[in-house]
Design an enzyme around this catalytic site. Sequence first.
Site, short mmCIF file in Angstrom:
data_model
loop_
_atom_site.label_atom_id
_atom_site.label_comp_id
_atom_site.label_asym_id
_atom_site.label_seq_id
_atom_site.Cartn_x
_atom_site.Cartn_y
_atom_site.Cartn_z
N ASP A 1 13.23 -11.13 -1.25
CA ASP A 1 12.87 -11.23 0.27
C ASP A 1 14.16 -10.43 0.82
OD1 ASP A 1 13.05 -11.64 2.91
OD2 ASP A 1 12.39 -13.87 2.84
N LYS B 1 25.57 1.42 3.69
CA LYS B 1 26.95 1.69 3.93
C LYS B 1 27.93 1.57 2.83
CE LYS B 1 30.32 0.03 7.29
NZ LYS B 1 30.63 -1.33 6.96
N TYR C 1 5.68 -7.61 15.95
CA TYR C 1 5.73 -6.30 14.95
C TYR C 1 6.47 -5.32 15.79
CZ TYR C 1 3.88 -2.41 12.19
OH TYR C 1 3.78 -1.54 11.25
N PHE D 1 0.76 -0.98 0.20
CA PHE D 1 0.08 0.04 0.05
C PHE D 1 0.86 1.20 0.01
CE2 PHE D 1 -2.12 2.78 3.60
CZ PHE D 1 -2.60 3.50 2.41
P1 NAD Z 1 1.78 -3.56 3.25
O1 NAD Z 1 1.48 -4.93 3.56
O2 NAD Z 1 0.74 -3.05 2.17
O3 NAD Z 1 3.02 -3.40 2.52
C1 NAD Z 1 4.33 -3.97 2.92
C2 NAD Z 1 5.15 -4.47 1.72
O4 NAD Z 1 6.09 -5.02 2.20
C3 NAD Z 1 4.18 -5.85 0.86
O5 NAD Z 1 4.18 -5.71 -0.44
C4 NAD Z 1 5.10 -7.15 1.26
O6 NAD Z 1 4.88 -8.03 0.22
C5 NAD Z 1 6.62 -6.31 1.41
N1 NAD Z 1 7.33 -7.27 2.16
C6 NAD Z 1 7.08 -7.78 3.41
N2 NAD Z 1 7.97 -8.63 3.83
C7 NAD Z 1 9.01 -8.67 2.93
C8 NAD Z 1 10.16 -9.07 2.75
N3 NAD Z 1 10.88 -9.87 3.73
N4 NAD Z 1 10.99 -8.75 1.42
C9 NAD Z 1 10.73 -7.99 0.52
N5 NAD Z 1 9.15 -7.61 0.67
C10 NAD Z 1 8.38 -7.94 1.76
O7 NAD Z 1 1.72 -2.54 4.21
P2 NAD Z 1 2.01 -0.92 4.17
O8 NAD Z 1 0.57 -0.39 5.07
O9 NAD Z 1 1.97 -0.41 2.83
O10 NAD Z 1 3.05 -0.66 5.08
C11 NAD Z 1 4.22 -0.49 4.60
C12 NAD Z 1 5.08 -0.31 5.75
O11 NAD Z 1 4.74 1.21 6.64
C13 NAD Z 1 5.52 -1.34 6.96
O12 NAD Z 1 6.80 -1.34 7.17
C14 NAD Z 1 4.53 -0.72 8.03
O13 NAD Z 1 5.31 -1.39 9.24
C15 NAD Z 1 4.69 0.54 8.07
N6 NAD Z 1 3.52 1.40 8.74
C16 NAD Z 1 2.59 1.41 7.91
C17 NAD Z 1 1.28 1.91 8.60
C18 NAD Z 1 -0.09 2.21 7.90
O14 NAD Z 1 -1.05 2.66 8.52
N7 NAD Z 1 -0.17 1.77 6.91
C19 NAD Z 1 1.40 2.20 9.99
C20 NAD Z 1 2.55 2.11 10.54
C21 NAD Z 1 3.78 1.74 9.88
#
Ligand code: NAD
Length: 331
Positions: A60, A109, A149, A15
């Site tokens: 990954d 780095k 998390y 997202f």
């Molecule tokens: P999301 O699940 O839509 O996106 C996360 C993406 O990371 C996915 O496309 C997933 O396939 C990818 N991913 C996960 N593990 C992976 C790995 N090991 N290697 C490669 N890709 C990997 O979630 P989001 O809402 O877009 O969140 C994105 C980031 O923002 C996350 O780090 C989340 O913790 C942080 N975040 C989001 C929110 C929110 O409200 N949306 C709030 C706080 C923090």
Amino acid sequence: MSERKRILITGAAGFLGSHLCDRFIKEGYHVIAMDNLITGRLKNIEHLFHLENFEFYNHDVSKFIHVPGNLDYILHFASPASPIDYLKIPIQTLKVGSLGIHNCLGLAKAKNARVLIASTSEVYGDPNVHPQTEEYWGNVNPVGPRGVYDEAKRFQEAMTMAYHTFHGVETRIVRIFNTYGPRMRLNDGRVLPAFIGQALRGEDLTVFGDGSQTRSFCYVDDLVEGIYRLLHSDYVYPVNIGNPDEITIADFAEEIIKLTGTNQKVIYKDLPVDDPKQRRPDITKAREILGWEPKVSRSEGLKITYDYFKSLSKQELNEVDHYNFDKYIIR
Ligand code: NAD
Ligand code: UDP
């Protein structure tokens, strides 16, 4: 011959990652998108595939990351982000927040790149300080269901600061509060897609607990602007980015009922363990350091987001994952 700045975005098919890809493409960057698609979807970024300044690696990031050529910036956004997702894949969540950031920082780095990491309001846990300032250290249960998390994100911040102080890597930390908008997965269990999906399918809206817990919802464009400014600032400590307009979940359900015009009602279910009771960002730092504040009201943002969900196919609308929270519910 290209003079474009080169940026690696991990979690790019998710997202937030996909909206960040759009923004950096718009700003003229060469975007290297990386994702293993564990919770993301190619659909979110397929409109960028034809561009010469966009490339995608299915990888990954908890494993060694190789990126040919130079890099100016890295945004580490890879991580499952919804309580349902990280309950389903807890080990991967811990790994991407620890091994994943270690790989990103090592890459930074080696390439002399600046790294910005996606942290979260979850580092404050179930907060005893309200609204949450960056100085608050939090109230986190490391062994509860959210621990995988929250602790991964706290470790990620610590590792990032260590690379900054010990190796001199340029780092930035954004603490993101609940953000919403188009391209959220309808079945990720987060409250907004849950409620809108229920309304569109003609189901009752499920409020967990008595609905008195609060959240403060930020529209994605505002968040992206805050991240863009933070990346280009010289501030290395964490900065909250979120919209301080706080609402109870019960009132939020009513707003969604009004927005969607559904005839369904609210039904109450048990509250998941360690569900934070209140959450609202103190954004003084973002205002003072970045000159940033949110511009999109909840009513405007919800309308755009609802239009997006309405445009989904019937099949997408029905791809709901009724995950069983029961074993985590104690109150
Ligand atoms: P999301 O699940 O839509 O996106 C996360 C993406 O990371 C996915 O496309 C997933 O396939 C990818 N991913 C996960 N593990 C992976 C790995 N090991 N290697 C490669 N890709 C990997 O979630 P989001 O809402 O877009 O969140 C994105 C980031 O923002 C996350 O780090 C989340 O913790 C942080 N975040 C989001 C929110 C929110 O409200 N949306 C709030 C706080 C923090
Ligand atoms: N929630 C709810 N009904 C749902 C999904 C979530 O009442 O169908 C509540 C959840 O218990 C929490 C709030 O909505 O209090 C926000 O949940 P979400 O999973 O979106 O994110 P969180 O902020 O808890 O990480």
